[in-house]
Design a protein around this motif. Structure first.
Motif, PDB file in Angstrom:
ATOM      1  N   GLY A 199       0.784  -1.234   0.000  1.00 44.15           N
ATOM      2  CA  GLY A 199       0.000   0.000   0.000  1.00 44.15           C
ATOM      3  C   GLY A 199       0.805   1.268   0.000  1.00 44.15           C
ATOM      4  O   GLY A 199       0.236   2.361   0.110  1.00 44.15           O
ATOM      5  N   ALA A 200       2.138   1.193  -0.095  1.00 44.15           N
ATOM      6  CA  ALA A 200       2.958   2.404  -0.098  1.00 44.15           C
ATOM      7  C   ALA A 200       2.628   3.249  -1.321  1.00 44.15           C
ATOM      8  O   ALA A 200       2.301   2.721  -2.395  1.00 44.15           O
ATOM      9  N   LEU A 205       6.892  -3.574  16.394  1.00 46.49           N
ATOM     10  CA  LEU A 205       5.851  -2.573  16.598  1.00 46.49           C
ATOM     11  C   LEU A 205       6.386  -1.169  16.383  1.00 46.49           C
ATOM     12  O   LEU A 205       5.692  -0.305  15.838  1.00 46.49           O
ATOM     13  N   ALA A 206       7.649  -0.925  16.801  1.00 43.12           N
ATOM     14  CA  ALA A 206       8.233   0.401  16.609  1.00 43.12           C
ATOM     15  C   ALA A 206       8.366   0.743  15.136  1.00 43.12           C
ATOM     16  O   ALA A 206       8.252   1.909  14.753  1.00 43.12           O
ATOM     17  N   GLU A 207       8.615  -0.268  14.308  1.00 42.85           N
ATOM     18  CA  GLU A 207       8.752  -0.017  12.873  1.00 42.85           C
ATOM     19  C   GLU A 207       7.439   0.479  12.279  1.00 42.85           C
ATOM     20  O   GLU A 207       7.440   1.342  11.393  1.00 42.85           O
ATOM     21  N   ALA A 208       6.304  -0.029  12.758  1.00 36.04           N
ATOM     22  CA  ALA A 208       5.006   0.460  12.273  1.00 36.04           C
ATOM     23  C   ALA A 208       4.845   1.941  12.599  1.00 36.04           C
ATOM     24  O   ALA A 208       4.411   2.742  11.759  1.00 36.04           O
ATOM     25  N   ALA A 209       5.213   2.323  13.832  1.00 35.20           N
ATOM     26  CA  ALA A 209       5.114   3.732  14.221  1.00 35.20           C
ATOM     27  C   ALA A 209       6.066   4.596  13.398  1.00 35.20           C
ATOM     28  O   ALA A 209       5.730   5.718  13.007  1.00 35.20           O
ATOM     29  N   ARG A 210       7.281   4.073  13.103  1.00 36.82           N
ATOM     30  CA  ARG A 210       8.238   4.845  12.322  1.00 36.82           C
ATOM     31  C   ARG A 210       7.762   5.053  10.894  1.00 36.82           C
ATOM     32  O   ARG A 210       7.875   6.147  10.328  1.00 36.82           O
ATOM     33  N   LEU A 211       7.209   3.993  10.284  1.00 32.86           N
ATOM     34  CA  LEU A 211       6.698   4.122   8.920  1.00 32.86           C
ATOM     35  C   LEU A 211       5.573   5.151   8.858  1.00 32.86           C
ATOM     36  O   LEU A 211       5.516   5.978   7.941  1.00 32.86           O
ATOM     37  N   GLN A 212       4.683   5.121   9.846  1.00 32.42           N
ATOM     38  CA  GLN A 212       3.581   6.084   9.863  1.00 32.42           C
ATOM     39  C   GLN A 212       4.111   7.508  10.030  1.00 32.42           C
ATOM     40  O   GLN A 212       3.667   8.430   9.337  1.00 32.42           O
ATOM     41  N   ALA A 213       5.076   7.690  10.944  1.00 30.34           N
ATOM     42  CA  ALA A 213       5.650   9.024  11.150  1.00 30.34           C
ATOM     43  C   ALA A 213       6.366   9.513   9.888  1.00 30.34           C
ATOM     44  O   ALA A 213       6.270  10.699   9.529  1.00 30.34           O
ATOM     45  N   THR A 240      -1.884   5.941   7.888  1.00 29.72           N
ATOM     46  CA  THR A 240      -1.974   5.028   9.027  1.00 29.72           C
ATOM     47  C   THR A 240      -1.223   3.735   8.695  1.00 29.72           C
ATOM     48  O   THR A 240      -1.257   3.255   7.568  1.00 29.72           O
ATOM     49  N   VAL A 241      -0.540   3.226   9.699  1.00 24.21           N
ATOM     50  CA  VAL A 241       0.126   1.929   9.592  1.00 24.21           C
ATOM     51  C   VAL A 241      -0.231   1.158  10.855  1.00 24.21           C
ATOM     52  O   VAL A 241       0.375   1.356  11.903  1.00 24.21           O
ATOM     53  N   PRO A 242      -1.236   0.286  10.807  1.00 27.05           N
ATOM     54  CA  PRO A 242      -1.674  -0.418  12.011  1.00 27.05           C
ATOM     55  C   PRO A 242      -0.679  -1.498  12.431  1.00 27.05           C
ATOM     56  O   PRO A 242       0.364  -1.699  11.799  1.00 27.05           O
ATOM     57  N   THR A 243      -1.011  -2.197  13.490  1.00 24.19           N
ATOM     58  CA  THR A 243      -0.176  -3.301  13.954  1.00 24.19           C
ATOM     59  C   THR A 243       0.033  -4.299  12.822  1.00 24.19           C
ATOM     60  O   THR A 243      -0.917  -4.708  12.157  1.00 24.19           O
ATOM     61  N   PRO A 244       1.274  -4.671  12.558  1.00 22.52           N
ATOM     62  CA  PRO A 244       1.532  -5.536  11.393  1.00 22.52           C
ATOM     63  C   PRO A 244       0.976  -6.946  11.597  1.00 22.52           C
ATOM     64  O   PRO A 244       0.752  -7.395  12.723  1.00 22.52           O
ATOM     65  N   ARG A 245       0.788  -7.640  10.493  1.00 22.01           N
ATOM     66  CA  ARG A 245       0.363  -9.039  10.527  1.00 22.01           C
ATOM     67  C   ARG A 245       1.605  -9.919  10.572  1.00 22.01           C
ATOM     68  O   ARG A 245       2.565  -9.712   9.829  1.00 22.01           O
ATOM     69  N   THR A 271       4.085  -8.420   7.704  1.00 21.07           N
ATOM     70  CA  THR A 271       3.499  -7.600   6.643  1.00 21.07           C
ATOM     71  C   THR A 271       2.956  -6.314   7.248  1.00 21.07           C
ATOM     72  O   THR A 271       2.134  -6.346   8.173  1.00 21.07           O
ATOM     73  N   TYR A 272       3.444  -5.178   6.731  1.00 18.80           N
ATOM     74  CA  TYR A 272       2.944  -3.864   7.135  1.00 18.80           C
ATOM     75  C   TYR A 272       1.982  -3.368   6.069  1.00 18.80           C
ATOM     76  O   TYR A 272       2.369  -3.187   4.904  1.00 18.80           O
TER      77      TYR A 272
END
Length: 602
Positions: free
Chosen positions: A135-136, A158-166, A177-182, A195-196
């Protein structure tokens, strides 16, 4: 008779129930798993361990407590990459699933403690497998910082999801938005595929910048000070930096940003800051004490938004030299200080002040009027430049001679600091350099330059222990000793340099043992700041310093003191009480000196 028998049976049943509910005392034993991180996390998170010393629980409550910890420990195992790990908890040797567990606990004699044993079966540690981003936005590469083969611990995933969103929100995708990865575990290869799923939303730019909750502050000034420009790409980091700049003005108790509304037809989103204003006026009272400089009492009045553009006006009055061994009479210090932010340039402040003071010290008596106009400019988040022009008109009496002086000075200083709280530094370091060219207009001779440097460092050894080091070096160049006014010469001794020695008594002396002052100074302090409790601390320290008649550094006679400080830590800073003893006394210094005030010595 039948009714009496029924009553007796009921009483016996109640007695049995009361015995069954007797509390169970216990201790917790964690079997070492071989992974210190797992053992530490489990011990810190365990409800069983945290409540072991509290009132003992009933058997049923103890079993539920153990079941709750079982679920918690399983989560910890998974978070540390042990996805097939399990945990077993036994109570007095019985597993939680044993049908005989509750009857066994019910039958325990009162107050007989049992052992609660926690054992981990970690299983294989999982590692990261494939890492996929979906989805990028087209044309935007967002490589993850994670790499296949790394331990599959939860925190960095989990930190990587927050970093990608930021990252997306800093690149114009304000609604990304980048929710909790699968995560999919492979029990054969012991890998975790991640998967993010990215939902970028539209790319937007800044719209209007507005403020709510203001009382008298000019919005146009705040918009300029924020540094945000409508039409530029949206960036969450830039908005947060703007919020920090606005908070630094000192007029807001809090400042938040409202949720973003949908973008308009041009793709712009307005940004609204919601302000909670501080009270415009404040009054402060202060006091300090030293055996040499005596008692000091002060008060100040502050207007923190004088003209509606965050200008500050501070009026202060201080009584000084009340009863000190190094003073001859009380003195005063009256000052008015005006600061205007964003003067001629963003983040540059104008500082105007006028100050009248009188002091009667062992070294000299002084009455002076100082007028100063300066600029304060941050060059980086940690580096600040301060330049000024200053005129000093004064009358100084020393050794039976009174002279009048008018001095024109251009003080300039640079300060680099990573210290967060000047009243109670907890880490970091700071260093300063100051140059003050001085031209005597009346009463003096040759122009001269006062140069000084100082530095402090704070090394934390543990949560309760800190080592603090401070050093300073100064010299006067271009004039001889008696061509420099007495109050501009260098002195040591007292709370600012070498504690334990009476103020200004370290350095060259007149024949009557009164301080003469010098042209060079060096001083050093070392403290061990030790918390005994959250509110009480002890600070052993050593100070050393010397003053030379010439401007060559490290000349003169070195004087050393040692002492012990007591600290009471409050919300605004530590209350300081230092007792210092000179190890090689000077003329005019006592056997000890006591200092009291707010904040650390340096």
């Amino acid at each position: 008779m039948r009714e009496r028998a029924a009553w007796l049976c009921a009483a016996l049943a109640l007695a049995g129930a009361a015995h069954a509910a007797d509390p169970v005392a216990y201790r917790v034993e964690f079997v070492k798993s071989g992974d210190p991180a797992l053992d530490s996390a489990a011990a810190q998170a365990s409800t069983l361990a945290a409540l072991a010393q509290a009132l003992p629980p009933a058997p049923v409550a103890l079993i539920r407590r153990a079941q709750s910890d079982t679920a918690l420990f399983t989560t910890i195992l998974h978070s540390l990459a042990y996805d097939q790990g399990t945990v077993s908890i036994t109570l007095d040797g019985h597993p939680l699933t044993s049908p005989s567990l509750l009857p066994t606990l019910d039958a325990l004699p009162p107050k007989q403690p049992i052992t609660v044993k926690v054992t981990f079966q970690k299983g294989p540690a999982y590692r990261l497998g494939a890492i996929t981003l979906t989805g990028a936005p087209p044309g935007l590469a967002l490589p993850p910082r994670l790499r296949p083969g790394q331990p599959a611990t939860a925190a960095p995933i989990l930190a990587e999801a927050a970093r990608l969103q930021a990252t997306l929100r800093d690149q114009g995708y304000g609604f990304a938005t980048v929710p909790t990865p699968r995560a999919i575990a492979d029990p054969i290869t012991h890998t975790l595929a991640i998967t993010y799923q990215i939902t970028p939303g539209p790319r937007v730019s800044l719209g209007s910048i507005t403020f709510t909750g203001l009382t008298r502050t000019n919005q146009a000034f705040l918009r300029r000070h924020s540094g945000l420009t409508p039409g530029t790409p949206y960036s969450a980091a830039e908005i947060e930096a703007a919020r920090a700049r606005l908070l630094a003005l000192g007029i807001f108790a809090s400042l938040t940003t409202a949720p973003l509304p949908p973008p308009d037809a041009t793709g712009r989103v307005p940004v609204t800051f919601q302000a909670d204003m501080r009270k415009r006026h404040s009054v402060t009272l202060s006091a300090d004490y030293a055996t040499d400089t005596g008692l000091g009492l002060g008060t100040s009045w502050l207007d923190r938004n004088l003209l509606g553009r965050a200008e500050t006006l501070t009026l202060s009055a201080n009584a000084t030299g009340l009863g000190g061994t190094g003073t001859k009479a009380p003195g005063y210090d009256l000052k008015a200080d005006f600061q205007k932010p964003d003067f001629l340039s963003q983040n540059q402040s104008l500082d105007l002040s006028i100050e009248g003071l009188r002091s009667a010290l062992t070294a000299y008596d002084r009455t002076a009027l100082l007028t100063t106009a300066g600029l304060i400019r941050p060059l980086s988040p940690n580096l600040t430049l301060h330049i000024a022009g200053q005129f000093t008109s004064e009358r100084v009496h020393q050794e039976g001679v009174t002279r009048s002086y008018v001095l024109a000075q251009l003080p300039a200083s640079l300060l680099f600091s990573t210290v967060q709280n000047p009243l109670e530094p907890t880490g970091g370091w700071q260093a300063g350099l100051a140059l003050t060219p001085t031209k005597p207009l009346i009463g003096g001779h040759a122009p001269f330059l006062i140069a000084s440097a100082n530095g402090s460092a704070y090394l934390r050894l543990s949560r309760a222990t800190l080592i603090a080091v401070h050093a300073q070096l100064a010299g006067i160049y271009g004039a001889s000793l008696f061509q420099v006014p007495p109050d501009e010469r260098l002195y040591a001794g007292g709370s600012g340099t070498v504690r334990g020695f009476t103020y200004q008594t370290i350095g060259p002396l007149f024949p009557d043992d009164k301080p003469k002052g010098g042209l060079s100074l060096d001083a050093f302090s070392l403290e061990l700041r030790q918390h005994l409790t959250p509110h009480i601390g002890l600070v052993p320290f050593i100070d050393a310093g010397q003053v030379g008649a010439g401007n060559a550094p490290f000349t003169g006679q070195l004087h050393v003191s040692a002492g012990l400080g007591l600290r009471y830590y409050t919300a605004i800073g530590p209350i300081r009480l230092d007792l210092a003893f000179p190890l090689n006394r000077t003329a005019g210094s006592g056997a000890f000196a006591l200092y009291a005030g707010l904040g650390e010595a340096f």
